[in-house]
Scaffold this active site. Structure first.
Site, PDB file in Angstrom:
ATOM      1  N   TYR A  77       0.030  -4.057  -3.373  1.00 57.78           N
ATOM      2  CA  TYR A  77       1.437  -3.996  -3.811  1.00 57.78           C
ATOM      3  C   TYR A  77       2.402  -4.279  -2.674  1.00 57.78           C
ATOM      4  O   TYR A  77       3.570  -4.568  -2.919  1.00 57.78           O
ATOM      5  CB  TYR A  77       1.756  -2.667  -4.490  1.00 57.78           C
ATOM      6  CG  TYR A  77       2.000  -1.491  -3.574  1.00 57.78           C
ATOM      7  CD1 TYR A  77       0.959  -0.659  -3.194  1.00 57.78           C
ATOM      8  CD2 TYR A  77       3.281  -1.205  -3.105  1.00 57.78           C
ATOM      9  CE1 TYR A  77       1.193   0.419  -2.367  1.00 57.78           C
ATOM     10  CE2 TYR A  77       3.517  -0.132  -2.274  1.00 57.78           C
ATOM     11  CZ  TYR A  77       2.466   0.675  -1.905  1.00 57.78           C
ATOM     12  OH  TYR A  77       2.693   1.742  -1.074  1.00 57.78           O
ATOM     13  N   THR A 107      -1.047  12.421  -9.723  1.00 57.19           N
ATOM     14  CA  THR A 107      -0.302  12.711 -10.958  1.00 57.19           C
ATOM     15  C   THR A 107      -0.126  11.356 -11.653  1.00 57.19           C
ATOM     16  O   THR A 107       0.911  10.715 -11.504  1.00 57.19           O
ATOM     17  CB  THR A 107       1.074  13.350 -10.664  1.00 57.19           C
ATOM     18  OG1 THR A 107       1.659  12.692  -9.519  1.00 57.19           O
ATOM     19  CG2 THR A 107       0.968  14.819 -10.366  1.00 57.19           C
ATOM     20  N   CYS A 167       4.899   4.879  -6.510  1.00 55.71           N
ATOM     21  CA  CYS A 167       6.031   5.784  -6.290  1.00 55.71           C
ATOM     22  C   CYS A 167       7.336   5.189  -6.788  1.00 55.71           C
ATOM     23  O   CYS A 167       7.932   5.673  -7.746  1.00 55.71           O
ATOM     24  CB  CYS A 167       6.133   6.084  -4.808  1.00 55.71           C
ATOM     25  SG  CYS A 167       4.543   6.480  -4.117  1.00 55.71           S
ATOM     26  N   ARG A 197       6.242  12.395   1.750  1.00 52.64           N
ATOM     27  CA  ARG A 197       7.299  11.383   1.875  1.00 52.64           C
ATOM     28  C   ARG A 197       6.868  10.192   2.703  1.00 52.64           C
ATOM     29  O   ARG A 197       7.704   9.367   3.082  1.00 52.64           O
ATOM     30  CB  ARG A 197       8.457  12.001   2.663  1.00 52.64           C
ATOM     31  CG  ARG A 197       9.367  12.840   1.887  1.00 52.64           C
ATOM     32  CD  ARG A 197      10.370  13.361   2.859  1.00 52.64           C
ATOM     33  NE  ARG A 197      11.650  13.559   2.216  1.00 52.64           N
ATOM     34  CZ  ARG A 197      12.674  14.109   2.818  1.00 52.64           C
ATOM     35  NH1 ARG A 197      12.571  14.509   4.075  1.00 52.64           N
ATOM     36  NH2 ARG A 197      13.801  14.256   2.183  1.00 52.64           N
ATOM     37  N   ARG A 203      15.776   3.984  -3.455  1.00 47.20           N
ATOM     38  CA  ARG A 203      15.192   2.744  -2.921  1.00 47.20           C
ATOM     39  C   ARG A 203      15.010   1.704  -4.031  1.00 47.20           C
ATOM     40  O   ARG A 203      15.267   0.524  -3.839  1.00 47.20           O
ATOM     41  CB  ARG A 203      13.858   3.061  -2.238  1.00 47.20           C
ATOM     42  CG  ARG A 203      13.394   1.951  -1.314  1.00 47.20           C
ATOM     43  CD  ARG A 203      12.512   2.469  -0.218  1.00 47.20           C
ATOM     44  NE  ARG A 203      11.805   1.420   0.470  1.00 47.20           N
ATOM     45  CZ  ARG A 203      12.294   0.714   1.496  1.00 47.20           C
ATOM     46  NH1 ARG A 203      13.506   0.968   1.940  1.00 47.20           N
ATOM     47  NH2 ARG A 203      11.575  -0.223   2.080  1.00 47.20           N
ATOM     48  N   TYR A 234      -4.884   9.045  -0.688  1.00 43.62           N
ATOM     49  CA  TYR A 234      -3.929   8.457   0.249  1.00 43.62           C
ATOM     50  C   TYR A 234      -3.076   9.508   0.969  1.00 43.62           C
ATOM     51  O   TYR A 234      -2.636   9.274   2.088  1.00 43.62           O
ATOM     52  CB  TYR A 234      -2.998   7.494  -0.488  1.00 43.62           C
ATOM     53  CG  TYR A 234      -3.676   6.209  -0.896  1.00 43.62           C
ATOM     54  CD1 TYR A 234      -3.958   5.235   0.048  1.00 43.62           C
ATOM     55  CD2 TYR A 234      -4.039   5.964  -2.221  1.00 43.62           C
ATOM     56  CE1 TYR A 234      -4.577   4.043  -0.308  1.00 43.62           C
ATOM     57  CE2 TYR A 234      -4.659   4.770  -2.590  1.00 43.62           C
ATOM     58  CZ  TYR A 234      -4.922   3.820  -1.617  1.00 43.62           C
ATOM     59  OH  TYR A 234      -5.540   2.647  -1.968  1.00 43.62           O
ATOM     60  N   LYS A 274      12.529  14.433  -4.101  1.00 40.05           N
ATOM     61  CA  LYS A 274      11.483  13.416  -3.997  1.00 40.05           C
ATOM     62  C   LYS A 274      11.759  12.249  -4.962  1.00 40.05           C
ATOM     63  O   LYS A 274      11.668  11.070  -4.599  1.00 40.05           O
ATOM     64  CB  LYS A 274      10.135  14.080  -4.296  1.00 40.05           C
ATOM     65  CG  LYS A 274       9.010  13.152  -4.613  1.00 40.05           C
ATOM     66  CD  LYS A 274       8.489  12.458  -3.391  1.00 40.05           C
ATOM     67  CE  LYS A 274       7.630  11.287  -3.779  1.00 40.05           C
ATOM     68  NZ  LYS A 274       6.558  11.024  -2.892  1.00 40.05           N
TER      69      LYS A 274
HETATM   70  N1  SAJ Z   1      10.077  -3.765  -1.506  1.00 42.39           N
HETATM   71  C1  SAJ Z   1      10.913  -4.857  -1.721  1.00 42.39           C
HETATM   72  N2  SAJ Z   1      11.975  -5.031  -0.887  1.00 42.39           N
HETATM   73  C2  SAJ Z   1      12.229  -4.187   0.148  1.00 42.39           C
HETATM   74  C3  SAJ Z   1      11.389  -3.074   0.347  1.00 42.39           C
HETATM   75  C4  SAJ Z   1      10.316  -2.889  -0.503  1.00 42.39           C
HETATM   76  O1  SAJ Z   1      10.716  -5.643  -2.654  1.00 42.39           O
HETATM   77  O2  SAJ Z   1      13.201  -4.445   0.883  1.00 42.39           O
HETATM   78  C5  SAJ Z   1       8.910  -3.550  -2.406  1.00 42.39           C
HETATM   79  C6  SAJ Z   1       7.562  -3.542  -1.672  1.00 42.39           C
HETATM   80  O3  SAJ Z   1       7.074  -4.837  -1.462  1.00 42.39           O
HETATM   81  C7  SAJ Z   1       6.708  -2.720  -2.617  1.00 42.39           C
HETATM   82  C8  SAJ Z   1       7.707  -1.712  -3.189  1.00 42.39           C
HETATM   83  O4  SAJ Z   1       8.993  -2.250  -2.954  1.00 42.39           O
HETATM   84  O5  SAJ Z   1       6.202  -3.490  -3.685  1.00 42.39           O
HETATM   85  C9  SAJ Z   1       7.614  -0.326  -2.570  1.00 42.39           C
HETATM   86  O6  SAJ Z   1       7.368  -0.415  -1.188  1.00 42.39           O
HETATM   87  P1  SAJ Z   1       8.033   0.525  -0.097  1.00 42.39           P
HETATM   88  O7  SAJ Z   1       7.468   0.113   1.197  1.00 42.39           O
HETATM   89  O8  SAJ Z   1       9.520   0.486  -0.209  1.00 42.39           O
HETATM   90  O9  SAJ Z   1       7.614   1.995  -0.523  1.00 42.39           O
HETATM   91  P2  SAJ Z   1       6.223   2.712  -0.944  1.00 42.39           P
HETATM   92  O10 SAJ Z   1       6.135   2.710  -2.444  1.00 42.39           O
HETATM   93  O11 SAJ Z   1       5.073   2.145  -0.201  1.00 42.39           O
HETATM   94  O12 SAJ Z   1       6.510   4.205  -0.434  1.00 42.39           O
HETATM   95  C10 SAJ Z   1       7.610   4.911  -0.983  1.00 42.39           C
HETATM   96  C11 SAJ Z   1       8.435   5.495   0.196  1.00 42.39           C
HETATM   97  N3  SAJ Z   1       9.719   5.977  -0.316  1.00 42.39           N
HETATM   98  C12 SAJ Z   1      10.892   5.605   0.229  1.00 42.39           C
HETATM   99  O13 SAJ Z   1      10.991   4.800   1.128  1.00 42.39           O
HETATM  100  C13 SAJ Z   1      12.125   6.235  -0.342  1.00 42.39           C
HETATM  101  C14 SAJ Z   1       7.646   6.603   0.876  1.00 42.39           C
HETATM  102  O14 SAJ Z   1       8.438   7.208   1.880  1.00 42.39           O
HETATM  103  C15 SAJ Z   1       7.183   7.648  -0.151  1.00 42.39           C
HETATM  104  O15 SAJ Z   1       6.385   8.650   0.457  1.00 42.39           O
HETATM  105  C16 SAJ Z   1       6.337   6.948  -1.169  1.00 42.39           C
HETATM  106  O16 SAJ Z   1       7.140   5.960  -1.810  1.00 42.39           O
HETATM  107  C17 SAJ Z   1       5.842   7.976  -2.196  1.00 42.39           C
HETATM  108  O17 SAJ Z   1       4.662   8.361  -2.122  1.00 42.39           O
HETATM  109  O18 SAJ Z   1       6.654   8.456  -3.006  1.00 42.39           O
END
Ligand code: SAJ
Length: 407
Positions: free
Chosen positions: A314, A80, A255, A149, A208, A9, A201
């Site tokens: 997810y 990882t 993440c 990120r 979040r 990814y 990181k």
């Molecule tokens: N989610 C909620 N409510 C929200 C936002 C998200 O329930 O308001 C849920 C999503 O449905 C999902 C989970 O949280 O299940 C995570 O989704 P996400 O879109 O917030 O983030 P990821 O895991 O897809 O990507 C994150 C990002 N980190 C941040 O926004 C701080 C991304 O920038 C990172 O590169 C990535 O983790 C990573 O690889 O660490």
């Protein structure tokens, strides 16, 4: 030439961006099927804009192989994996990639690790591998940590527009790494030390997680008090210093649901808020389960097989199921001996759970209660097909209210 190690990814889009910028890139992955597929021009996952970028990179001569290349620049983006029981990462893949690079590289090579490494891991796991060989850091090999990120679903935009953190031992080396990423990254590139880069990181994803947990806790409070959490959040967010996130069926992905555990694991006496947030987010599938029970009770439905979960990924518009709330929910249902629930996700093309449907209409025909777990565009564009079903809309996407229940 850059040799990108790990074409998942993160590694693949990064390799493609470098190739698009005109640098010679060779992508290496131990998975021969994946390499064969890419070499034949076939992508291995779904991501907005990836096909166009892939075509450009191919026309710029990007190559894919299972072999490590002798060169001066390596980007390591291998997984990882998170070990759920110990709540720690397994650094084996990074250690092994680093060793193969050290076996192959030119003297003075730059070794940039993009894989997520909890604070202190590069000191703990990677430096010893370099020292063991009697290599002199800064002379024989230069180490950098440039944690990715980018957000799945908007990866290519974020590769270009997000700021980046570069952790190095020597700011001079940092400038070289910065110059490299500036080939495609238009935003600020900040140079710091390796431990700080590792920590940032983890901190970003923990921030979040904690904020999503707040929204999820509000959803539970509003449910108990008969208020509409979405209305409360909408109004509260009009305040200039309030920005509440959205509640949902849980937090998935490799993440946000994982990284906070590294802080909890390393600092058990100092982490209260972070641990509580993790527990709140992990409790959401159980909350969904209790909402399903409420609806079944209200409508006298006893047959579990009349329930259909929409979405295995997810989150919306990705085909990644790692730590997916739906998989967590299915596990909880199995624990409660609630077998037989039906599942559908238009983006997951292989069968990964029992009773998984490959056709949306067949799925809808079999169920009475539709639980929207993932807000794919597919379902947003098919609202007409789901009208009339009993719906538990955990993502608040339905554009009608009749027979629709919320978290
Ligand atoms: N989610 C909620 N409510 C929200 C936002 C998200 O329930 O308001 C849920 C999503 O449905 C999902 C989970 O949280 O299940 C995570 O989704 P996400 O879109 O917030 O983030 P990821 O895991 O897809 O990507 C994150 C990002 N980190 C941040 O926004 C701080 C991304 O920038 C990172 O590169 C990535 O983790 C990573 O690889 O660490």
């Amino acid at each position: 030439m850059i040799n990108v190690i790990g074409l998942g990814y993160i590694g693949l889009p990064t390799a493609l961006m470098f190739a698009k910028s005109g640098i010679e890139v060779i992508g290496t992955d131990l998975n021969k099927d994946l390499v064969d597929s890419l070499s034949q021009g076939k992508l291995t996952f779904v991501e907005k804009g990836l096909e166009e970028l892939f075509a450009e990179a191919l026309s710029n001569g990007i190559k894919f192989t299972t072999e490590y290349q002798k060169t001066g620049i390596y980007i390591i983006a291998v997984p990882t994996p998170f070990e759920n029981f110990s709540k720690k990462i397994n650094p084996e893949y990074v250690i092994s990639a680093v060793n193969t690079v050290l076996d192959t590289c030119e003297k003075g090579a730059m070794l940039i690790i993009e894989s997520t490494m909890p604070p202190g891991s590069i000191d703990r796991y990677i430096r010893p591998e370099i020292q063991k060989r009697g290599l002199v850091p800064g002379e024989d090999v230069n180490l950098a940590h440039a944690p990715e990120r980018i957000i799945p679903g908007n990866m290519l935009y974020e590769l270009e527009h997000n700021s980046r953190t570069i952790g190095v031992d020597d700011p001079g080396v940092g400038e070289k790494v910065k110059e490299l990423y500036a080939r495609f990254c238009k935003s600020e590139i900040i140079i710091t030390d390796i431990r700080s880069a590792e920590m940032c990181k983890i901190v970003e994803n923990t921030y979040r997680d904690v904020n999503i947990a707040f929204a999820n806790e509000l959803a539970k409070i509003c449910r108990a008090t008969g208020m509409d959490v979405y209305e409360i959040i909408r109004i509260a967010n009009k305040h200039p210093r309030v920005n509440i996130l959205q509640p949902g069926p849980g937090v998935g992905g490799h993440c946000i649901s994982v990284d906070p555990w590294f802080l909890v694991g390393d600092y058990p006496d100092l982490t209260n808020l972070i641990l509580t947030a993790r527990k709140i987010n992990d409790s959401m599938p159980t909350h969904v389960l209790s909402r399903i029970r409420d609806i079944m009770r209200e409508h006298n439905i006893n047959d579990i097989s009349k329930i259909g979960l929409y979405g295995l990924a997810y989150k919306e518009n990705v085909d990644d199921t790692r730590e997916s709330p739906t998989l967590q929910l299915l596990k909880r249902m199995d624990e409660h001996l609630a077998f037989g629930v039906k599942v559908y996700d238009p983006l997951i093309k292989t069968r990964i759970v029992k009773h998984q449907f490959m056709n949306f209409e067949d799925f809808l025909n079999e169920i009475e209660i539709l639980v929207i777990m993932t807000a794919h565009d597919h379902i947003k564009n098919n609202m007409g097909l789901i009208k009339g079903k009993l719906i538990l809309d955990t993502k608040n996407i339905c554009n009608f209210n009749d027979r629709v229940y919320k978290l």
